[in-house]
Design an enzyme around this catalytic site. Sequence first.
Site, PDB file in Angstrom:
ATOM      1  N   TYR A 467       0.826  -1.218   0.000  1.00  0.00           N
ATOM      2  CA  TYR A 467       0.000   0.000   0.000  1.00  0.00           C
ATOM      3  C   TYR A 467       0.859   1.267   0.000  1.00  0.00           C
ATOM      4  O   TYR A 467       0.586   2.219   0.727  1.00  0.00           O
ATOM      5  CB  TYR A 467      -0.980   0.009   1.176  1.00  0.00           C
ATOM      6  CG  TYR A 467      -1.793  -1.253   1.322  1.00  0.00           C
ATOM      7  CD1 TYR A 467      -2.279  -1.932   0.211  1.00  0.00           C
ATOM      8  CD2 TYR A 467      -2.079  -1.772   2.576  1.00  0.00           C
ATOM      9  CE1 TYR A 467      -3.026  -3.094   0.343  1.00  0.00           C
ATOM     10  CE2 TYR A 467      -2.835  -2.936   2.728  1.00  0.00           C
ATOM     11  CZ  TYR A 467      -3.304  -3.595   1.607  1.00  0.00           C
ATOM     12  OH  TYR A 467      -4.039  -4.748   1.750  1.00  0.00           O
ATOM     13  N   HIS A 468       1.868   1.287  -0.871  1.00  0.00           N
ATOM     14  CA  HIS A 468       2.743   2.444  -0.973  1.00  0.00           C
ATOM     15  C   HIS A 468       2.845   2.969  -2.407  1.00  0.00           C
ATOM     16  O   HIS A 468       3.949   3.212  -2.910  1.00  0.00           O
ATOM     17  CB  HIS A 468       4.148   2.095  -0.466  1.00  0.00           C
ATOM     18  CG  HIS A 468       4.184   1.644   0.953  1.00  0.00           C
ATOM     19  ND1 HIS A 468       5.186   0.838   1.455  1.00  0.00           N
ATOM     20  CD2 HIS A 468       3.336   1.889   1.988  1.00  0.00           C
ATOM     21  CE1 HIS A 468       4.957   0.601   2.743  1.00  0.00           C
ATOM     22  NE2 HIS A 468       3.843   1.217   3.087  1.00  0.00           N
ATOM     23  N   PRO A 469       1.727   3.164  -3.113  1.00  0.00           N
ATOM     24  CA  PRO A 469       1.822   3.721  -4.467  1.00  0.00           C
ATOM     25  C   PRO A 469       2.415   5.128  -4.416  1.00  0.00           C
ATOM     26  O   PRO A 469       2.182   5.887  -3.465  1.00  0.00           O
ATOM     27  CB  PRO A 469       0.374   3.726  -4.957  1.00  0.00           C
ATOM     28  CG  PRO A 469      -0.452   3.760  -3.709  1.00  0.00           C
ATOM     29  CD  PRO A 469       0.324   2.975  -2.699  1.00  0.00           C
TER      30      PRO A 469
END
Length: 552
Positions: A467-469
Amino acid sequence: MAEAFDYVIVGAGSAGCVLADRLTEDGSYSVLLLEYGGSDRSVYIQMPSALSIPMNMPKYDWRYESEPEPHLGGRRLHTPRGKVLGGSSSINGLVYVRGNAMDYEQWESQGAAGWGYRHLLPYFRRAERRADGGDDYRGADGKLQTRYGTLSNPLHHAWLAAARQAGYPLTDDINGFQQEGFGRLDMTVGGGRRCSAANAYLRPAMRRANLTVRTHALATQIVFDDRRASGVRYRRAGAERLVGARREVIVSGGPINSPQLLKLSGVGPHAELSRHGIALVHELAGVGENLQDHLEFYFQVACTQPITLYSQMTPYRKALIGLRWLLCKDGLGATNHFETGGFIRSRAGERYPDIQYHFLPLAVSYDGSSLAREHGFQAHVGPMRSGSRGWVRLASAKALDKPKVFFNYMSQPDDWVQMRACLRLTREIFAQAAFDPYRGREIQPGSAVQTDAQIDAFIREHVQSAYHPSCSCRMGSADDPMAVVDPHTRVIGIEALRVVDSSIMPSITNGNLNAPTIMLAEKAADHILGKPLLPPADMPYYTAGEWQSAQR
């Protein structure tokens, strides 16, 4: 325009909340902050241990998912993004990791002049209010509260001891001089509550008369006067509205929404805009490109003693945890449970860590969707610097139609080499004597997974986004054809328009992205206001002495 403000900020996420506070601090300017989501006043958001709940609620999450990923068997991966005051800082895992100093040295080499570690350390310090106090690396007087967990579960101590037995260093502070090694993880928690950007920055600022916050307001288009941004169109309560920006429009929608809004407004690759009938205002080939993320998997081991959080997973126990938190703001509800972790190098020749660990005294999926049927513990592990690059592209010219998000995960041969190292190095740590009193069977991936082919098959089926775009409107020099913003965060070729959020990172940093995003917005605020930048801090940082010849 009937209504105008000095600054219009689109998006009340991690960066937007910081900007709303800093730009209104001295009372000189009026600011409008537009947010499509609503209030963050929910126990699910505010209670740290409930972190997996809001990221799965359409009320608080945009519910994005990737396009089918060809190297992961065509799977679509969930890509949660906060749709609420505080943005993703209101639904994330609350882990505070600044990144490695060499990440920012790399930013400078990629054209982000003035964004080296020496320039950014003062902004990390300005943002932070650390419960253990400040030092040359850490801040004590900022707005973002951070603290360590209590490490009350003995498995955290076993994890750190096992890492040391495996030959890795322990570090006193992964956010200080030495990231490499194993140690305590900081969390963004203050007074037992989630310290989101909304709680840290926006809530106090909302008392000011010169800040207006409008929720349930969907920005649909940036308005231009020739090549100068002059306002924003947005929809609210079923009506189309228009607001002027006397000084600047600042886009802080995040790595998916920011490139989408730029493209909807005519700023982006000409060919893509033409396909959707959008008139070109300014061609910028890099808008929506260079998308990056971290992948991870969960290495799960059964526990032979009933000391994990599994015993707290009954409805009755959860109710007791929630009640204690509501009454006292402490106990198991006041932690994210990611209290220890680590950063290591996957092989000799890596100058600084390229693998991250989060340790959890429970065997469960990160989003809470699946729980092991027994006592267990796990390490979340994944590479930090994949060479894979993806994109964010329009599905249509309508703002409410979700854009297409494609990460192209595991598209580089070295991605597989790193993932295999993640699995084998983790298995080695769990095999150390420190875990002898607790180690049961290997739940996942399972002891039968040994060969490269078996590991690759496991990864293809089980790897998940961390969850690190980021990086989809990257910062660079003005003459870089793929850069979207310059080192002052101004959109290249456009006046009075900036992008400030994790999308402008030139490359993804080592670790979780909330701390770097807040730092980035702190520095951007000084650029926007024309203030003198904080003086650089030439503090040393750790490099393993034998990194060229040894993995540890």
